[in-house]
Design a protein around this motif. Structure first.
Motif, mmCIF file in Angstrom:
data_model
loop_
_atom_site.group_PDB
_atom_site.id
_atom_site.type_symbol
_atom_site.label_atom_id
_atom_site.label_comp_id
_atom_site.label_asym_id
_atom_site.label_seq_id
_atom_site.Cartn_x
_atom_site.Cartn_y
_atom_site.Cartn_z
ATOM 1 N N LEU C 149 107.871 -5.821 34.922
ATOM 2 C CA LEU C 149 108.126 -5.771 33.494
ATOM 3 C C LEU C 149 106.922 -6.530 33.405
ATOM 4 O O LEU C 149 106.293 -7.360 33.987
ATOM 5 N N ILE C 150 106.353 -5.309 31.987
ATOM 6 C CA ILE C 150 105.067 -6.177 31.389
ATOM 7 C C ILE C 150 104.768 -6.696 30.306
ATOM 8 O O ILE C 150 105.504 -5.913 29.139
ATOM 9 N N VAL C 151 104.040 -7.589 29.826
ATOM 10 C CA VAL C 151 104.401 -8.503 28.857
ATOM 11 C C VAL C 151 102.574 -7.530 28.800
ATOM 12 O O VAL C 151 101.667 -8.554 28.824
ATOM 13 N N ASN C 152 102.536 -6.851 27.760
ATOM 14 C CA ASN C 152 100.867 -6.260 27.845
ATOM 15 C C ASN C 152 99.975 -7.215 26.259
ATOM 16 O O ASN C 152 100.938 -8.052 25.352
ATOM 17 N N LYS C 153 99.529 -6.933 26.507
ATOM 18 C CA LYS C 153 98.143 -7.425 25.251
ATOM 19 C C LYS C 153 97.824 -8.793 24.705
ATOM 20 O O LYS C 153 98.083 -9.833 24.013
ATOM 21 N N THR C 154 98.482 -9.610 25.743
ATOM 22 C CA THR C 154 98.289 -11.293 26.346
ATOM 23 C C THR C 154 96.901 -11.596 25.376
ATOM 24 O O THR C 154 97.044 -12.885 24.545
ATOM 25 N N ASP C 155 96.191 -11.432 25.182
ATOM 26 C CA ASP C 155 94.252 -11.092 25.021
ATOM 27 C C ASP C 155 95.022 -11.901 22.900
ATOM 28 O O ASP C 155 94.265 -12.481 22.121
ATOM 29 N N LEU C 156 95.957 -10.993 22.001
ATOM 30 C CA LEU C 156 95.913 -11.239 21.179
ATOM 31 C C LEU C 156 97.289 -11.972 20.756
ATOM 32 O O LEU C 156 97.738 -12.500 19.638
ATOM 33 N N ALA C 157 98.160 -12.811 22.170
ATOM 34 C CA ALA C 157 98.983 -13.663 21.373
ATOM 35 C C ALA C 157 99.182 -15.201 20.729
ATOM 36 O O ALA C 157 99.008 -15.041 19.547
ATOM 37 N N ASP C 176 116.320 -12.733 37.075
ATOM 38 C CA ASP C 176 116.699 -12.875 38.382
ATOM 39 C C ASP C 176 115.407 -13.074 39.678
ATOM 40 O O ASP C 176 115.675 -12.102 40.812
ATOM 41 N N GLY C 177 114.262 -13.044 38.997
ATOM 42 C CA GLY C 177 113.411 -13.388 39.837
ATOM 43 C C GLY C 177 111.944 -12.271 40.005
ATOM 44 O O GLY C 177 111.670 -12.084 41.000
ATOM 45 N N ARG C 178 112.796 -10.731 39.241
ATOM 46 C CA ARG C 178 112.405 -9.414 39.433
ATOM 47 C C ARG C 178 110.798 -10.044 39.495
ATOM 48 O O ARG C 178 110.779 -10.872 37.459
ATOM 49 N N PRO C 179 109.650 -8.989 39.436
ATOM 50 C CA PRO C 179 108.014 -9.192 38.810
ATOM 51 C C PRO C 179 108.260 -9.288 37.775
ATOM 52 O O PRO C 179 108.491 -8.086 37.129
ATOM 53 N N VAL C 180 107.466 -9.618 37.086
ATOM 54 C CA VAL C 180 106.625 -10.163 35.399
ATOM 55 C C VAL C 180 105.092 -10.384 35.467
ATOM 56 O O VAL C 180 104.975 -11.280 36.034
ATOM 57 N N ILE C 181 104.882 -9.835 34.951
ATOM 58 C CA ILE C 181 103.094 -9.716 34.625
ATOM 59 C C ILE C 181 102.665 -10.018 33.362
ATOM 60 O O ILE C 181 103.218 -8.750 32.657
ATOM 61 N N GLY C 182 101.784 -10.248 32.862
ATOM 62 C CA GLY C 182 101.058 -9.891 31.540
ATOM 63 C C GLY C 182 99.765 -9.762 31.843
ATOM 64 O O GLY C 182 98.404 -10.174 32.525
ATOM 65 N N LEU C 183 99.722 -8.442 30.995
ATOM 66 C CA LEU C 183 98.878 -7.962 30.975
ATOM 67 C C LEU C 183 97.445 -7.457 29.790
ATOM 68 O O LEU C 183 98.265 -8.097 28.921
ATOM 69 N N SER C 184 96.369 -7.920 29.982
ATOM 70 C CA SER C 184 95.322 -7.468 28.851
ATOM 71 C C SER C 184 94.184 -6.689 30.019
ATOM 72 O O SER C 184 93.981 -7.167 30.871
ATOM 73 N N ARG C 185 94.054 -5.777 29.610
ATOM 74 C CA ARG C 185 93.298 -4.937 29.649
ATOM 75 C C ARG C 185 91.608 -5.284 29.915
ATOM 76 O O ARG C 185 91.177 -5.106 30.664
ATOM 77 N N LEU C 186 91.513 -6.551 28.686
ATOM 78 C CA LEU C 186 89.948 -7.325 28.805
ATOM 79 C C LEU C 186 90.529 -8.889 29.761
ATOM 80 O O LEU C 186 89.102 -9.503 30.800
ATOM 81 N N ASP C 187 91.438 -8.849 30.704
ATOM 82 C CA ASP C 187 91.304 -9.536 31.609
ATOM 83 C C ASP C 187 91.709 -8.828 33.630
ATOM 84 O O ASP C 187 92.376 -8.324 34.121
ATOM 85 N N THR C 188 90.894 -8.931 34.120
ATOM 86 C CA THR C 188 90.305 -8.186 35.330
ATOM 87 C C THR C 188 91.074 -8.230 36.012
ATOM 88 O O THR C 188 91.915 -8.112 36.338
ATOM 89 N N LYS C 189 92.186 -9.799 36.459
ATOM 90 C CA LYS C 189 92.505 -10.231 37.194
ATOM 91 C C LYS C 189 94.098 -9.365 37.471
ATOM 92 O O LYS C 189 94.662 -9.577 37.896
ATOM 93 N N SER C 190 94.169 -9.757 35.595
ATOM 94 C CA SER C 190 96.036 -9.029 35.536
ATOM 95 C C SER C 190 96.279 -7.468 35.775
ATOM 96 O O SER C 190 97.363 -7.170 36.277
#
Lengths: 213, 238, 225
Positions: C149-157, C176-190
């Protein structure tokens, strides 16, 4: 009584990608066909391109039962389908049936691509359909493709689309009667609707379309 | 009624010139020009035609190595036939490496005319055919008569184009059949003319193309320009 | 020994309209194209808009991007009748032998649309913060059981008054522990985290140890014997 195979082939839920086809309705509406003319449009198609397809399917089925190659009937269909856009759309729709057929039975054609009516005929051959059943399916699928696409493309009540299909029944009966006995590619009907062909031809370059053809 | 056959046959003689055989029917063929292996023929009506019950038959044959250019001097009007059908048959043969161009003028169906037309063409391998076909349903202010056209073109022994047009009043009123009174068509068989993609040009599956325009007035047809290009290419290929 | 696959891995990207599926594909293409043989299949409501956008972005050879028209049935085209998508993928595989990864973008749909496991080997479900912090709580098969699951555009939060970290946290809890990533295209780590997940999933697929899971259109349930 309709056979199980015939009912499967007549059912839009058969996974062959039928939901991507509007049987020429989207190009027609984009070019100016008024929604009120859709019932007449269905009859036009039954008189012309559907007759060609139904005749092609029936002759193809006979050749398959005889173990003969399909090339002459492919040639005959191509000669009756002048637009390369319409040819390509039919071949693409045919691939959906060929893929299903291949997955089910390992079926492979000598020719890599078959237009839709012949791809349907090949499945009909595997499922032992009669020529009349096959002709009926070709008509039914075209009518229902127009009707279901109409629900997406123009405001209407699904009850209306059923009434269009019912009203087209006599014309479909005539197609079945006319083509069910055919066995010679030269005898396949060649009735054409030039305006509709040009509409469909233009769809190859249409932007913002919902349907492939 | 038996057909009155107009016949034009061009064949190459031993000395490399073209010999022409002509026969006069409802249309009379006249040699307009002859140069090299090319012969140009005009078709001239010999009387009022097309009348109810007429059976007009045209046979054109360009044999191996010849180029036959046929021009109609004028369009043809099919007159009200009083319930009698007129027949028009074209039988066209294009031999190996031969060229045939027919610059046909419009066929105009008056109110009350009933015409049944058949065109059959056989194009040998490396032969090239170019046909113009303009049908106009009705003279000015008319709805026009009834026409059926059966076209069968073969190339190298295989069907290239098979088309039956049923243009009676009821059928042509159906959505998507015709939509206007003029159907203008150019057909190339045995070759595919070059040109940019065009909404009017259909590429046949075999070696050939068909350009088509449906308009209310013949002079608005987009086929005039296509025809000039295609005819130039056909002659340039000699 | 697990059987190793003979074809490219197919990775589905689903999620509501506007959450950034096309951008995610553009991002993956630009980051992975030097390392992997890639192909893309888009499913659009209207013709090939997404395919055109990706082609014009110049992140991948335009011929490796194929568009499927869905007849206004994007849900059907990835779930109940996958024929046209399957054909598009098979064509890509035929045209580009050695293809390693095909990204299949669903037409923007609602929260219930998921890919058939017969079409894709793994799938990512994309939400964005702008859709509202409560979307994760609304749930659905994609949110609960997609492979990622990707939660996108975290920079807009901050601009939409959403707590992105909390959205990721609630997503993790709902999955149930399946992966989730918060993503921002400005955040190279994500961005790297998403690429790493794709590469790890592909490695597992290539090793024959990956199993396609169906998030399913239904709530999870069991039948007692």
């Amino acid at each position: 009584m309709m056979s199980g195979g015939a009912l499967l082939l007549g059912d839009a839920r058969l996974p062959t990608g039928g939901h991507t086809q509007s049987a020429g309705l989207e190009p027609a509406l984009l070019t100016g066909l008024s929604p009120a003319s859709i019932p007449g449009f269905i009859v036009s198609r039954l008189r012309t391109c559907v007759r060609v397809d139904a005749g092609t399917a029936v002759v193809g089925l006979r050749l398959l039962y005889a173990g003969a190659p399909l090339d002459p009937v492919v040639d005959a269909w191509c000669a009756r389908t002048p637009s390369e856009v319409v040819q390509a759309a039919s071949i693409e729709a045919g691939r959906g049936y060929l893929r299903l057929h291949q997955r089910l039975t390992g079926f492979a054609t000598a020719t890599p691509a078959l237009p839709r009516p012949l791809a349907v005929a090949a499945l009909a051959h595997s499922w032992d359909l009669s020529a009349a059943e096959l002709a009926r399916i070709i008509c039914h699928d075209d009518v229902q493709s127009v009707c279901s696409a109409a629900l997406k493309l123009t405001p209407c009540d699904p009850v209306d689309t059923v009434s269009w299909a019912v009203a087209a029944g006599d014309e479909a009966d005539r197609v079945v009667t006319e083509v069910q006995g055919l066995d010679d590619p030269d005898d396949i009907p060649a009735a054409a609707a030039p305006e509709m062909e040009l509409w469909q031809h233009a769809h190859g370059n249409a932007s913002r379309r919902l349907f492939r053809a | 009624m038996t057909a009155r056959t107009t016949r034009v046959l061009a064949r190459l003689t031993a000395d490399g010139s073209v010999q022409v055989e002509l026969a006069t029917g409802l249309l009379a063929p006249r040699v307009v020009r002859q140069h090299g292996t090319t012969v140009e023929i005009a078709l001239v009506a010999t009387g009022a035609t097309l009348l109810g019950g007429d059976h007009l038959r045209v046979e054109l044959s360009a044999q191996d190595g010849t180029c036959l250019v046929v021009r109609d001097v004028a369009g043809t009007v099919a007159y009200a036939g009083g319930g009698r059908i007129s027949h028009w048959d074209n039988e066209i043969q294009v031999g190996p490496s031969a060229r045939l161009v027919w610059h046909a003028e419009p066929l105009v169906l008056s109110d009350g005319a009933q015409v049944h037309r058949e065109t059959h063409a056989d194009v040998a391998g490396h032969g090239r055919l170019l046909l113009r076909d303009t049908v106009v349903l009705g003279r000015a202010g008319q709805a026009g008569g009834e026409l059926t056209c059966r076209t069968r073109i073969w190339h190298d022994g295989r069907p290239l184009l098979a088309e039956d047009l049923v243009l009676d009043r009821h059928t042509r009123a159906l959505p998507g059949v015709l939509g206007a009174r003029v159907l203008d068509t150019a057909t190339a068989a045995g070759w595919r003319p070059e040109g940019p993609p065009d909404a009017t040009v259909l590429h046949l599956a075999g070696e050939g193309a068909m350009a088509r325009s449906i308009v209310d007035e013949a002079h608005h047809s987009e086929i005039h320009a296509v025809w000039r290009q295609w005819a130039d290419q056909q002659c340039a290929s000699l | 020994m697990p059987e190793t696959p003979t074809r490219a891995m197919r990775l589905g990207i689903a999620g509501p309209v506007g959450t950034g599926k096309s951008s995610l594909i553009g991002l993956l293409c630009s980051r992975l194209t030097d390392r992997l043989q890639l192909g893309v299949v888009t499913n659009d409501i209207y013709t090939d808009e997404d395919a055109r956008l990706l082609r014009s972005a110049g992140v991948l050879d335009p011929d490796r991007i194929r568009a499927v028209e869905t007849g206004a049935c994007p849900h059907t085209a990835i779930r109940d009748d996958i024929t046209m998508n399957s054909i598009a993928i098979e064509d890509l595989e035929r045209d580009y032998p050695g293809l390693q990864l095909v990204l299949v973008e669903s037409g923007g749909d609602n929260l219930t649309a998921t890919f058939s496991p017969a079409l894709v080997d793994a799938q990512i479900f994309v939400l964005d913060v702008a859709g509202g912090g409560d979307v994760v709580r609304k749930g659905g098969p994609g949110i609960a059981r997609a492979d990622l699951l990707i939660v996108n555009k975290t920079d807009l939060a901050p601009y939409v008054d959403v707590d992105a970290a909390r959205m990721v946290q609630e997503g993790t809890a709902a999955r149930d522990g399946r992966p989730v990533i918060g993503l921002s295209r400005l955040d190279t780590k994500s961005v790297s985290a998403v690429c790493d997940w794709v590469l790890a999933t592909l490695a597992s697929y290539d090793a024959g140890t990956h199993t396609a899971h169906d998030p399913g259109p239904m709530a999870a349930h069991s039948h007692t014997q």
